[in-house]
Enzyme design. Structure first.
Site: not given
Ligand code: GLN
Length: 468
Positions: A61, A136, A160
């Site tokens: 990420k 997210s 997330s």
């Protein structure tokens, strides 16, 4: 031919060990899949062409600092920012020989539940590209589900890792707070942020957890995991006690299709020998969200103060220091970080501090206690991970509160610092539903054991129907 949609990291490790394939070929197979499907999914913000390492490749990420590779956290204010060091988790992956495939999309500063807040455009759900992959960490989740990475790392502040894993049909773990280093992570809310793995199987998630977990002198909140992480192999649940919060029944937000898949899986757990009972979390679902939306923005307003145009990313022109900082922040931050900075600064301001931030901290303590009480009688608490399946792009984008509500079920245990594992538990209207298992501090091995037994018994196909 390597079928990147099906290959697990464990299987890939076997192929490498038996020298049936080289790390370079494996990396190239994923790179080819990225070229083929990422124009539609937009899971990646950046891809890496060279294969550096002799292991199974990984996606990270874009909140995880990578030396020499741009790291933006999905924000314009960090565009062009190239870290001069690796985050500890990135360094651990490197040390384990895992070549990087690329940096995955995220809501700006990990604030959101759909990736629609990314300054670089949303990612899409491999099960149905008209829908969000969750957020997210929707980029990592879409990459794993779409066969663009065998596994990846996300960050979880309020859901997330768990929520996008659920919406994309992956397994995802938010580890116990303090078991994985946050050094080199773009900070959102430091008392909540945790890094964790996303993969196709519970065993892959356990394997990656064992690679990244451990004390790090550079992050003083870390501790050594008291139990070494084990790869689960049990196929039954005998002797394990699962608690279903009684409050779930009255939660209208939970879609009927999600409820059906969840309840069937709880029945299956019973058949596998688990003792299932009712537990109580009276405050969690009522006060978890408001408590989180005071604490997380308060910490964010302080963490995001460092983006002033002096040290990181682009700088806007202005007359003097003050105007330069104002313009840089106005141009660089999107609407959601701005909203959180304002909410958080307000909650921390003199005269309001006790009423908002102070009160939220007290509620947090109560949530810690009610989880501890429930977990005295049960080995794990079970709930659906997300109240809904993946929703269409745009459906919640204009309504911050509707977006915040996505994390109704994932947030309370994050505030309590507890580990949470999301495992696929069925489909509703052809879209994945996730089951959340919450354990006590350091209870990862038990969560893996339960998740693995359910995964085996359910035997779900992890490949999105349209890609089979
Ligand atoms: N969706 C939640 C938020 O917007 C959680 C995000 C996260 O875990 N990073 O804050």
């Amino acid at each position: 031919m390597i079928d990147t949609l099906r290959l697990t990291a464990e299987e890939a490790t076997g192929l490498l060990e038996r020298r049936e394939i080289t790390a370079g070929e494996l990396h190239a197979a994923y790179r080819a899949a990225i070229d083929e499907r990422d124009p539609e999914l937009h899971a990646y913000l950046r891809v890496v062409d060279e294969c550096e390492g002799d292991g199974v490749p990984i996606a990270l990420k874009d909140v995880i600092s990578t030396r020499g590779i741009e790291t933006t956290a999905g924000s314009r204010i960090l565009s062009g920012y190239t870290p001069v060091f690796d985050a500890t988790v990135a360094a651990r992956c490197k040390a384990a020989g895992l070549p990087l495939l690329g940096k995955t999309n995220t809501d700006e500063f990990a604030m959101g539940s759909s990736t629609e807040n990314s300054a670089y455009g949303p990612s899409r759900n491999p099960w149905d590209p008209s829908r969000v992959p969750g957020g997210s960490g929707g980029g990592t989740a879409a990459a794993v589900a779409g066969g663009l990475a065998p596994w990846g790392l996300g960050s979880d502040t309020g859901g997330s890792i768990k929520q996008p894993s659920a919406l994309c049909g992956n397994v995802g773990l938010r580890p116990t707070y303090g078991t994985v280093s946050r050094y080199g992570i773009v900070a959102f809310a430091s008392s909540l942020d945790q890094i964790g793995p996303v993969a196709k199987t519970v065993r892959d998630v356990a394997l990656l957890t064992s690679i990244i977990a451990g004390r790090d002198p550079a992050d003083s909140t870390t501790v050594e995991h008291p139990e070494p992480i084990r790869l689960p192999d049990r196929e039954d649940l005998r002797g394990l006690r699962l608690g279903v919060p009684r409050e779930l029944e009255a939660l209208a937000a939970i879609e009927p299709g999600v409820r059906v898949a969840f309840e069937r899986t709880v029945d299956l757990a019973r058949e596998l020998g688990a003792e299932v009972g009712e537990c109580e979390l009276p405050l969690s679902f009522e006060y978890g969200l408001p408590c989180y939306y005071l604490i997380a923005p308060a910490e964010a307003s302080s963490n995001l103060a460092r983006y002033d145009g002096v040290r990181f990313g682009p700088r806007s022109a202005g007359d003097g220091y003050r105007e330069m900082v104002e313009r840089t922040r106005d141009d660089g931050f999107g609407a959601e970080p701005k909203r959180r900075i304002m909410l958080g600064t307000y909650a921390l301001s003199a005269g309001y501090y006790d009423a908002y931030y102070g009160q939220a901290q007290k509620v947090r303590t109560l949530l810690v206690r009610e989880h501890r009480d429930a977990l005295e009688r049960f080995d794990a608490i079970v709930t659906p991970t997300s109240p809904t399946v993946a929703f269409p792009l745009g459906e919640r984008a204009a309504d911050p509160l509707a977006m915040y509500a996505c994390d109704l079920l994932t947030i309370p245990s994050c505030l309590a610092g507890l580990p949470g594992l999301s495992v696929p538990c069925g489909l509703s209207d052809g879209l994945p539903v996730g089951l959340q298992l919450i354990g006590p501090q350091f209870g990862e091995n038990t969560l893996f054991a339960i998740g693995h037994a359910l995964e085996r018994a359910l035997g779900l196909d992890p490949v999105p129907e349209r890609l089979r």
